[in-house]
Design a protein around this motif. Sequence first.
Motif, PDB file in Angstrom:
ATOM      1  N   PHE A   1     120.391 -29.842  65.895  1.00  0.00           N
ATOM      2  CA  PHE A   1     120.383 -28.775  66.903  1.00  0.00           C
ATOM      3  C   PHE A   1     121.177 -29.206  68.137  1.00  0.00           C
ATOM      4  O   PHE A   1     122.003 -28.448  68.656  1.00  0.00           O
ATOM      5  CB  PHE A   1     118.934 -28.433  67.283  1.00  0.00           C
ATOM      6  CG  PHE A   1     118.803 -27.532  68.485  1.00  0.00           C
ATOM      7  CD1 PHE A   1     119.277 -26.227  68.465  1.00  0.00           C
ATOM      8  CD2 PHE A   1     118.203 -27.997  69.652  1.00  0.00           C
ATOM      9  CE1 PHE A   1     119.156 -25.402  69.577  1.00  0.00           C
ATOM     10  CE2 PHE A   1     118.079 -27.180  70.772  1.00  0.00           C
ATOM     11  CZ  PHE A   1     118.560 -25.877  70.727  1.00  0.00           C
ATOM     12  N   TYR A   2     120.970 -30.449  68.570  1.00  0.00           N
ATOM     13  CA  TYR A   2     121.705 -30.936  69.737  1.00  0.00           C
ATOM     14  C   TYR A   2     123.199 -31.029  69.443  1.00  0.00           C
ATOM     15  O   TYR A   2     124.032 -30.651  70.264  1.00  0.00           O
ATOM     16  CB  TYR A   2     121.154 -32.293  70.181  1.00  0.00           C
ATOM     17  CG  TYR A   2     119.796 -32.227  70.861  1.00  0.00           C
ATOM     18  CD1 TYR A   2     119.365 -31.064  71.505  1.00  0.00           C
ATOM     19  CD2 TYR A   2     118.943 -33.329  70.867  1.00  0.00           C
ATOM     20  CE1 TYR A   2     118.127 -31.002  72.128  1.00  0.00           C
ATOM     21  CE2 TYR A   2     117.700 -33.278  71.491  1.00  0.00           C
ATOM     22  CZ  TYR A   2     117.296 -32.108  72.117  1.00  0.00           C
ATOM     23  OH  TYR A   2     116.076 -32.050  72.738  1.00  0.00           O
TER      24      TYR A   2
ATOM     25  N   SER B   1     124.632 -27.621  69.406  1.00  0.00           N
ATOM     26  CA  SER B   1     124.647 -27.071  70.770  1.00  0.00           C
ATOM     27  C   SER B   1     125.865 -27.577  71.525  1.00  0.00           C
ATOM     28  O   SER B   1     126.539 -26.832  72.227  1.00  0.00           O
ATOM     29  CB  SER B   1     123.376 -27.463  71.530  1.00  0.00           C
ATOM     30  OG  SER B   1     122.262 -26.810  70.988  1.00  0.00           O
ATOM     31  N   ARG B   2     126.125 -28.865  71.404  1.00  0.00           N
ATOM     32  CA  ARG B   2     127.303 -29.442  72.069  1.00  0.00           C
ATOM     33  C   ARG B   2     128.587 -28.773  71.589  1.00  0.00           C
ATOM     34  O   ARG B   2     129.533 -28.597  72.338  1.00  0.00           O
ATOM     35  CB  ARG B   2     127.400 -30.940  71.771  1.00  0.00           C
ATOM     36  CG  ARG B   2     126.510 -31.793  72.631  1.00  0.00           C
ATOM     37  CD  ARG B   2     126.853 -33.261  72.407  1.00  0.00           C
ATOM     38  NE  ARG B   2     125.732 -34.118  72.717  1.00  0.00           N
ATOM     39  CZ  ARG B   2     125.402 -34.482  73.957  1.00  0.00           C
ATOM     40  NH1 ARG B   2     126.122 -34.061  74.971  1.00  0.00           N
ATOM     41  NH2 ARG B   2     124.372 -35.265  74.167  1.00  0.00           N
TER      42      ARG B   2
ATOM     43  N   HIS C   1     127.847 -24.290  72.521  1.00  0.00           N
ATOM     44  CA  HIS C   1     127.275 -23.634  73.697  1.00  0.00           C
ATOM     45  C   HIS C   1     128.343 -22.913  74.529  1.00  0.00           C
ATOM     46  O   HIS C   1     129.430 -23.451  74.733  1.00  0.00           O
ATOM     47  CB  HIS C   1     126.524 -24.644  74.578  1.00  0.00           C
ATOM     48  CG  HIS C   1     125.614 -23.976  75.556  1.00  0.00           C
ATOM     49  ND1 HIS C   1     126.070 -23.457  76.751  1.00  0.00           N
ATOM     50  CD2 HIS C   1     124.289 -23.696  75.499  1.00  0.00           C
ATOM     51  CE1 HIS C   1     125.043 -22.898  77.382  1.00  0.00           C
ATOM     52  NE2 HIS C   1     123.959 -23.035  76.650  1.00  0.00           N
TER      53      HIS C   1
ATOM     54  N   ARG D   1     113.128 -31.562  78.640  1.00  0.00           N
ATOM     55  CA  ARG D   1     113.273 -32.793  77.881  1.00  0.00           C
ATOM     56  C   ARG D   1     114.726 -33.248  78.039  1.00  0.00           C
ATOM     57  O   ARG D   1     115.650 -32.454  77.856  1.00  0.00           O
ATOM     58  CB  ARG D   1     112.963 -32.562  76.406  1.00  0.00           C
ATOM     59  CG  ARG D   1     113.118 -33.854  75.582  1.00  0.00           C
ATOM     60  CD  ARG D   1     113.046 -33.593  74.097  1.00  0.00           C
ATOM     61  NE  ARG D   1     111.712 -33.170  73.698  1.00  0.00           N
ATOM     62  CZ  ARG D   1     111.496 -32.192  72.828  1.00  0.00           C
ATOM     63  NH1 ARG D   1     112.500 -31.536  72.301  1.00  0.00           N
ATOM     64  NH2 ARG D   1     110.268 -31.853  72.493  1.00  0.00           N
TER      65      ARG D   1
ATOM     66  N   ILE E   1     121.652 -34.105  77.278  1.00  0.00           N
ATOM     67  CA  ILE E   1     121.218 -32.724  77.065  1.00  0.00           C
ATOM     68  C   ILE E   1     119.955 -32.470  77.880  1.00  0.00           C
ATOM     69  O   ILE E   1     119.011 -33.254  77.824  1.00  0.00           O
ATOM     70  CB  ILE E   1     121.003 -32.420  75.567  1.00  0.00           C
ATOM     71  CG1 ILE E   1     122.379 -32.326  74.896  1.00  0.00           C
ATOM     72  CG2 ILE E   1     120.215 -31.127  75.383  1.00  0.00           C
ATOM     73  CD1 ILE E   1     122.384 -31.769  73.509  1.00  0.00           C
TER      74      ILE E   1
ATOM     75  N   GLU F   1     117.192 -30.023  78.008  1.00  0.00           N
ATOM     76  CA  GLU F   1     116.595 -28.929  77.252  1.00  0.00           C
ATOM     77  C   GLU F   1     115.329 -28.444  77.946  1.00  0.00           C
ATOM     78  O   GLU F   1     114.345 -29.178  78.033  1.00  0.00           O
ATOM     79  CB  GLU F   1     116.262 -29.400  75.825  1.00  0.00           C
ATOM     80  CG  GLU F   1     115.711 -28.289  74.944  1.00  0.00           C
ATOM     81  CD  GLU F   1     115.145 -28.805  73.616  1.00  0.00           C
ATOM     82  OE1 GLU F   1     115.026 -30.032  73.442  1.00  0.00           O
ATOM     83  OE2 GLU F   1     114.794 -27.956  72.774  1.00  0.00           O
TER      84      GLU F   1
ATOM     85  N   LEU G   1     120.415 -26.574  78.278  1.00  0.00           N
ATOM     86  CA  LEU G   1     119.894 -25.577  77.350  1.00  0.00           C
ATOM     87  C   LEU G   1     118.696 -24.930  78.027  1.00  0.00           C
ATOM     88  O   LEU G   1     117.630 -25.520  78.106  1.00  0.00           O
ATOM     89  CB  LEU G   1     119.479 -26.227  76.025  1.00  0.00           C
ATOM     90  CG  LEU G   1     120.561 -27.046  75.311  1.00  0.00           C
ATOM     91  CD1 LEU G   1     120.001 -27.679  74.047  1.00  0.00           C
ATOM     92  CD2 LEU G   1     121.767 -26.174  74.974  1.00  0.00           C
TER      93      LEU G   1
END
Lengths: 198, 617
Positions: A29-30, A33-34, A37, B215, B220, B222, B391
């Motif tokens: 997911f990360y 996302s990178r 997004h 988090r 990131i 989030e 996010l």
Amino acid sequence: MPILSKNFYDFFGIDRRLTLDIEQLQKRFYELSRQWHPDRFSRKSAEEQSQALEATAILNDGYRTLRDPVKRAEYLLTDEGFPVGEQRSKDVPPELLEEVFELNMMLEELKGGDDSARPQLETARQHFLALRTAVDHELEALFAKYDASEPQSETAKQALHEIRGVLNRRRYIENLIRDVDRALNPAGAAHESVEGRL
Amino acid sequence: MGTFQIDFGESRKSKIVGIDLGTTNSLVAYMDLTGPRIIDDAEGRKIVPSTVSLTPDGKLVAGEPAKELLLTAPDRTVYSVKRLMGRGVADVQEELKLFPFRIAEDSDSVIKLRLGDRTFTPPEISAAVLKQLKENAEAALGAPVTEAVITVPAYFNDAQRQATKDAGRLAGLEVLRLVNEPTAASLAYGLDKRKDGVIAVYDFGGGTFDISILRLHDGIFEVLATNGDTHLGGDDIDNLLLRIALEDVQSEWSEDLTADSEGVQRLRRAVIHAKEELSFVPQARIELAYKGKTYQRMIDRELFERLIAPVVERTLAPCRACLADAKLTPEQIDEVVMVGGSTRIPLVRSAVERLFKTKPHTELNPDEVVALGAAVQAGILAGDVEDKLLLDVTPLSLGIETMGGVVSKLIHRNSTIPASATETFTTAVDGQRNVLIHVLQGERELVKDARSLARFDLKDIQPMPAGLARIEVRFLIDANGILNVTARDARTGKEQSVEVKPSYGLTEEQVEAMIQESFDKAEEDLRERQVREARVEADNILAATGKAQKSDAWKEMPAEERAAIDAAKRDLESVYNSSDHRVINEKIEALNQATRQLAENMMNTAVRGALKGTKVD
């Protein structure tokens, strides 16, 4: 521009299994996302921006669905042609008939101002929580059964069929817990009942 | 002939600024090579008060000058307008008791504020603040600024966000992203250096309260959950103190000051001053000297804390709800970050420390941290910051009205955005051409308790028997937290037209009209300036000609040339009051031509004179 798959499993690039490694899923997911997004596309063409928005919506919806075992199972069932839902709280699972009858009596008493029903409701709540845990174990076993079977095979279909039944029972129990919580704690009723975890 | 290849590459790289559009104060920041930096105004001030005043010549001024006008021209000046953004008259009855907002009678789903003899919507007022920030940034950066990231309270709903975006457009800014204030603050704090962890951002500003739990993982950010109250802030504390001071004055002076706007504003200033002092000293004095009378009162921290305890307590319930939504206990929070001026109050700090069982971070200036974070986000959008990514989530659930006035939720609160949901709609009667979808926001289950967001009208549905039409409607919340709705006919795959009727806030057409009006205004302003400049030039040349006519050179001029100059002079004088600068300029040019020979002769005379007076050895 790459063509985006709207299928959550395909978008994440993972096997269509019901048991998932949540840490792996989060990592993916990360990564995605990178890559996708909208923040990364703010200097790009309108077309690329709208694709990024589209992709991230699928990604986020997918992550929300796949990380939750119940939503994940419902998604896969629907995708495999086993629609779920609709029979919400109407049909009482036969094995719960008696308990539901008693529970409704207690709820009526409490509503009528009889606080002596409170401890009984607490006990009932614990009981339903235990039932939910049992159902979750049942689901876990069925998930494993499905994952071990050949795709589209009779065994697979049988497993999905059983999962659908268990999910309906789980939803029913979930609603009972919510009703009890609301009766016990009307102030907190605005907050939804805590979703169960496997 | 060859053509030039114009390179717009450089102009595309113009700076994106980050703006904290606050209830009380606003700031603008940008990202330079060393990191985010607040931009000062011409006087070296970082903070632009979010106060706006209408000057007697019909112009809106914002910032420090407007704050001064709050005392001398209170009926033309407004502050804390953020409290009214995206709200209807019915929503703000409580605020009206406490704030001197003058609402125009024709206000309804969009509030109109009366300043002097004119009315303005909250986005127009906010646009005046944004314009000031834009000008400050342009002066400091030496280049036009057209793109911005603007922060909003995390708990702002769709209408409030849309109103903020409208304000940006009215100020001539393309709003590339709306960022939630607590999330922006977390970016500025650089807590990602610890790589992994869970942080809470407690953001208690002038008029809003937010709590967000995030988090952090490898750059990131989030957001797990967010909660808040868009009507809770330092303003509320000011009002508590003000009420006491007004009562004191009433009994000491036997005079009710409440109806005296200037008196109230001066007293308000005095209590704010005392409030701010009390964060650092155990007691402070509220002092007012007004209309020949004086009022004084000491207030100690103990009384202050007893007074504001209920306000501080109101911030804790959203904190607990946020923890529950994130499925975390206070012990699982690694760090707490404090944002907003109100977090300077010791009681606020101790309450937060008690709840989260950890000492909160207060290293960065709580007034500046949100703007700094907005600049970091601007850097992310510009591609200058590559290691960080936000996010964020939607703070409120989104649903549609179904049978029996019940809300059916489509996108739940705390869903990571962008987020979407698709629903299929059909017709109820034969030949039905329209389907109306009522979209609501909030956690309540009945339509009457939820907040109406908009009505979407699916139009021009092909007539067919009831229940046969299949219109697929997609609800998409974008990265700004704003809803977009699209629809298509599932049978034909064709796009279905949707008309949006927002329940609160301006329609697209209204915003367009306002922008057009400001263009027209700008044109009018430009014309006016050109006329004024032409007249100044006319004054100059007329004066110079008059002076020349007294010189020796004039007497030496042939008679017909002197007559021509006189005629040109009269021509210019006759058009001097024209409202068209081109007419004036034409006659200036004519006089200029007519006097050319005279000017040359005078120059020669002057040179001769100068030479005569100089000794040449």
